[in-house]
Every structure is written in C-alpha cells, then in structure tokens.
Design an enzyme around this catalytic site. Sequence first.
Site, PDB file in Angstrom:
ATOM      1  N   CYS A  12      48.872  43.990  20.980  1.00 31.42           N
ATOM      2  CA  CYS A  12      48.242  45.535  21.360  1.00 31.42           C
ATOM      3  C   CYS A  12      49.512  46.628  20.820  1.00 31.42           C
ATOM      4  CB  CYS A  12      48.184  45.525  22.759  1.00 31.42           C
ATOM      5  SG  CYS A  12      47.055  44.527  23.531  1.00 31.42           S
ATOM      6  N   HIS A  70      48.025  53.212  24.385  1.00 29.55           N
ATOM      7  CA  HIS A  70      47.034  52.235  24.062  1.00 29.55           C
ATOM      8  C   HIS A  70      46.170  52.140  25.415  1.00 29.55           C
ATOM      9  CE1 HIS A  70      45.987  48.213  23.807  1.00 29.55           C
ATOM     10  NE2 HIS A  70      46.670  47.506  24.883  1.00 29.55           N
ATOM     11  N   ASN A 105      39.820  47.374  26.459  1.00 27.66           N
ATOM     12  CA  ASN A 105      41.079  47.093  25.459  1.00 27.66           C
ATOM     13  C   ASN A 105      40.824  46.277  23.995  1.00 27.66           C
ATOM     14  OD1 ASN A 105      43.766  46.221  24.574  1.00 27.66           O
ATOM     15  ND2 ASN A 105      44.433  45.686  26.473  1.00 27.66           N
TER      16      ASN A 105
HETATM   17  C1  LIG Z   1      44.071  42.897  35.862  1.00 26.25           C
HETATM   18  C2  LIG Z   1      44.316  44.218  36.812  1.00 26.25           C
HETATM   19  C3  LIG Z   1      43.197  45.107  36.704  1.00 26.25           C
HETATM   20  C4  LIG Z   1      44.362  43.422  38.021  1.00 26.25           C
HETATM   21  O1  LIG Z   1      44.250  44.205  39.179  1.00 26.25           O
HETATM   22  P1  LIG Z   1      45.101  44.134  40.582  1.00 26.25           P
HETATM   23  O2  LIG Z   1      44.807  45.225  41.432  1.00 26.25           O
HETATM   24  O3  LIG Z   1      46.356  43.719  40.278  1.00 26.25           O
HETATM   25  O4  LIG Z   1      44.521  42.724  41.109  1.00 26.25           O
HETATM   26  P2  LIG Z   1      45.067  41.387  41.286  1.00 26.25           P
HETATM   27  O5  LIG Z   1      45.417  40.568  40.160  1.00 26.25           O
HETATM   28  O6  LIG Z   1      45.857  41.594  42.484  1.00 26.25           O
HETATM   29  O7  LIG Z   1      43.527  40.616  42.011  1.00 26.25           O
HETATM   30  C5  LIG Z   1      43.228  41.090  43.186  1.00 26.25           C
HETATM   31  C6  LIG Z   1      42.108  40.407  43.772  1.00 26.25           C
HETATM   32  O8  LIG Z   1      40.846  40.730  42.819  1.00 26.25           O
HETATM   33  C7  LIG Z   1      40.361  39.500  42.379  1.00 26.25           C
HETATM   34  N1  LIG Z   1      39.911  39.754  40.895  1.00 26.25           N
HETATM   35  C8  LIG Z   1      40.671  39.487  39.881  1.00 26.25           C
HETATM   36  N2  LIG Z   1      39.690  39.783  38.555  1.00 26.25           N
HETATM   37  C9  LIG Z   1      38.452  40.326  39.342  1.00 26.25           C
HETATM   38  C10 LIG Z   1      37.125  40.739  38.808  1.00 26.25           C
HETATM   39  N3  LIG Z   1      36.946  40.934  37.349  1.00 26.25           N
HETATM   40  N4  LIG Z   1      36.234  41.016  39.765  1.00 26.25           N
HETATM   41  C11 LIG Z   1      36.664  40.816  40.994  1.00 26.25           C
HETATM   42  N5  LIG Z   1      37.611  40.531  41.636  1.00 26.25           N
HETATM   43  C12 LIG Z   1      38.522  40.130  40.704  1.00 26.25           C
HETATM   44  C13 LIG Z   1      41.401  38.617  42.293  1.00 26.25           C
HETATM   45  O9  LIG Z   1      41.009  36.964  42.280  1.00 26.25           O
HETATM   46  C14 LIG Z   1      42.347  38.900  43.578  1.00 26.25           C
HETATM   47  O10 LIG Z   1      41.559  38.277  44.652  1.00 26.25           O
HETATM   48  P3  LIG Z   1      42.349  37.552  45.719  1.00 26.25           P
HETATM   49  O11 LIG Z   1      43.151  38.778  46.415  1.00 26.25           O
HETATM   50  O12 LIG Z   1      41.275  37.171  46.657  1.00 26.25           O
HETATM   51  O13 LIG Z   1      43.251  36.559  45.435  1.00 26.25           O
HETATM   52  C15 LIG Z   1      45.791  45.005  36.705  1.00 26.25           C
HETATM   53  O14 LIG Z   1      46.773  43.928  37.482  1.00 26.25           O
HETATM   54  C16 LIG Z   1      46.127  45.176  35.412  1.00 26.25           C
HETATM   55  O15 LIG Z   1      45.297  46.083  34.897  1.00 26.25           O
HETATM   56  N6  LIG Z   1      46.953  44.848  34.886  1.00 26.25           N
HETATM   57  C17 LIG Z   1      47.381  45.064  33.304  1.00 26.25           C
HETATM   58  C18 LIG Z   1      46.782  44.188  32.413  1.00 26.25           C
HETATM   59  C19 LIG Z   1      46.631  44.723  31.025  1.00 26.25           C
HETATM   60  O16 LIG Z   1      46.774  45.600  30.933  1.00 26.25           O
HETATM   61  N7  LIG Z   1      46.696  43.678  30.213  1.00 26.25           N
HETATM   62  C20 LIG Z   1      46.619  43.981  28.664  1.00 26.25           C
HETATM   63  C21 LIG Z   1      48.040  44.246  28.173  1.00 26.25           C
HETATM   64  S1  LIG Z   1      48.021  44.921  26.617  1.00 26.25           S
END
Ligand SMILES: CC(C)(COP(=O)(O)OP(=O)(O)OC[C@H]1O[C@@H](n2cnc3c(N)ncnc32)[C@H](O)[C@@H]1OP(=O)(O)O)[C@@H](O)C(=O)NCCC(=O)NCCS
Length: 329
Positions: A116, A256, A286
């Site tokens: 990215c 980004h 993204n």
């Molecule tokens: C991915 C992201 C949105 C997840 O949000 P979060 O608040 O950290 O959520 P978590 O991963 O802790 O998951 C929380 C819960 O939601 C659930 N969940 C994950 N994706 C889900 C979706 N698409 N829909 C519904 N529930 C979802 C998980 O299974 C988890 O459930 P549990 O508590 O029963 O285990 C966040 O961590 C993020 O944006 N990270 C950066 C990712 C990124 O930018 N990557 C690219 C880099 S270039």
Amino acid sequence: MGSPDIAILGTGSYAPEKIVTNDDLSQRVDTSDEWIFSRTGIRERRIAGENETTSMMAAAAARHALASAGVTAADIDLVIVATMTPDLPMPATACFVQHLLGVPLNTACFDLNAACSGFIYALDTAWAMLASGRYKHALVIGAEKMSTVLNWKDRTTCVLFGDGAGAIVLGPARGTAKILGTRLYADGAHTDLLCVPGGGSNVPDPSADPSGPQRHMTMKGREIFKVAVREMEDAAREILAQHGLVAAQIACVIPHQANQRIIDTLAQYLKLPADRFFVNLHRYGNTSAASIPLALDEARRAGRVKAGDTTLLVAFGAGLTYGSALVRW
Ligand SMILES: CC(C)(COP(=O)(O)OP(=O)(O)OC[C@H]1O[C@@H](n2cnc3c(N)ncnc32)[C@H](O)[C@@H]1OP(=O)(O)O)[C@@H](O)C(=O)NCCC(=O)NCCS
C-alpha cells in the site's frame, strides 16, 4: 549545477464500473453495512471485470494523467507501476502498460512492490531518476486488482479492499509546482502482519498446500491498526520537520485510504481538523498502491489542490512499509 526541479504535471484515475456495496457483501459473508461502515468508513468498493487486468486499469488512469499534463505517450521515457497484484509474476505490468499506451521503446519500464506504500516508493524512485537528468517524463502509476488476492469467504479482510488505478505524470517543473521531498521507511520485523503467503518462491504452488488457500491475503487487523497510526504520524512529522514546516501549513493531506478511523486518529495526533484530509475510501475501500494517486486525482478535480499549496501524501502498508511526500503546486 543542482538537480532540476521535478513536478507533478498531471493526474488521472480509473475505477472499474462494477460497484459492490456493503449490503451486497452481507449476502456473501456474515457481515453488515453497519459493522463495516462504523469500523472502517467504507460503504462500497469497485471490483474489476474478470478479463480486466491490472495493466488495463493502469493504462486507463495513465491516459487521463497524460491528457491532464498535456504530454503524449511519445514524451514518456520512464514507466513505473506500483502494484502487488501484477498481471503475471513476469513480465512486469509496466511493459504491458507501455504497449497499451504506445510508449516508445527507449523507455525504462518496471514494477515496484511496496504494497500500500507502493505509490510513495514509486514517486521517490521516479523523482530521483528524473532529478538525475537522465529521464525527462515519467508515468508513475499505482494499480491493483485486489479482488484476486482476497478470500471472499473471510469477512475480516474481504470487506476492506477494492480495485482501481491512479497515475501521475512527473516532469520538469513549470512555475512554482515541484516535489519538495519524500521519505521512505520499512520494518521487516513485521512481515507476518499482512501478507499473501503463497504464490512466491517460498510456496510456489499454493493449491498444493493442504492447510488452506495460501494465495489469499491474511491480516492481523488490530496490530496493523496500531502500527499504522504510529508509522503515518512519524512519516508525516519527520518530513515536515525536515522541510521546516508545521502541519498547519499543509493545505491538504492525502493519506492512504485504508480506514476512516486510522485517518481520524492521525488527524488528532497531528492536531489538524478532519476536513484538511481528503478522503474517498467510502466509495473505493482500500485500493492499496492505487489509493493515494486515485485520491490525489479526485482531490485535484474537486479543487482541493491549488497553485502554491503544499500537499502531504502519507502511506503505510505490508512489509511493513511506510512513507511520505511533500508536493508544492
Ligand atoms: C480490520 C478492522 C476493521 C477490524 O476492527 P476491530 O475493531 O479491530 O475488530 P476485531 O478484529 O477485533 O473484531 C471484532 C469482532 O468483529 C468480528 N468481525 C470481523 N470482521 C467482521 C465483519 N466484516 N463483519 C462483522 N463482524 C466482523 C470479529 O470476528 C470479532 O468478533 P468476535 O469478537 O466475536 O471475535 C480494524 O482492525 C482495522 O481497520 N485494522 C487495520 C486494517 C488495515 O487497514 N489493513 C490494511 C493495511 S494497508
């Protein structure tokens, strides 16, 4: 004699026609518009057609950039495509783009993979090559068909990404516009946070691996979130300090486009109002290396970039890589 000033002469972008909304995704995996929007800010993304390649999207964006720069394909002597989803492992996607555009043979064409952060890395590389005086006009393109590396059964990743392309033409500065600086970083201790485990020489035939579909992207989302904010802040602060600027002097930040919450946190850390950031991730998700040039093109067309303004570009991605650039218009 010092190096010649190099400027962004034009920008262009391309997004595939097909729109996939959060509601559409909720038909495929256990998710909802409410979950995706509240966690990421994304409402929809574009998905390329089956026969639409990364190079086709790159060439479409490049054609717009050439027109906006008032430069023809015949004037180009350097093509860099930043991508982690090339048409093929080899040859380079940039060679396909060269052929599609009719760029002359005495042109250096290559791909660059910094995930990215790829566009910032490519901008830095092209700027250095042009500043050497050995190349005159570069097409710097970020293009991705992320849909091909996503596991469409994994709700934790497939909701985040989209396909698209953005391009700029770099060339000799006209008037006040010029690239002021770039900074690149990498932290190879964290290659495991975001990767596509198969398909390279380590796991050459992912389908032969009984433990799972290793050709798909895997991600540790929480960890990425934390380091992303810290890295983007460092990359922004350090380039500003290097150029004797403070954040308040930046007219527009083009970050980004990964996650609205990451951007909001960065805005808080830099003590900048949210409206100083250009954001279009709600429409594209993204798009990896395409995200900054796609946003830059839309920001320019929306009048968010004016002559004399200084724009900050800041990215992070797998690697982990991160980086920043300062552009004067
Ligand atoms: C991915 C992201 C949105 C997840 O949000 P979060 O608040 O950290 O959520 P978590 O991963 O802790 O998951 C929380 C819960 O939601 C659930 N969940 C994950 N994706 C889900 C979706 N698409 N829909 C519904 N529930 C979802 C998980 O299974 C988890 O459930 P549990 O508590 O029963 O285990 C966040 O961590 C993020 O944006 N990270 C950066 C990712 C990124 O930018 N990557 C690219 C880099 S270039």
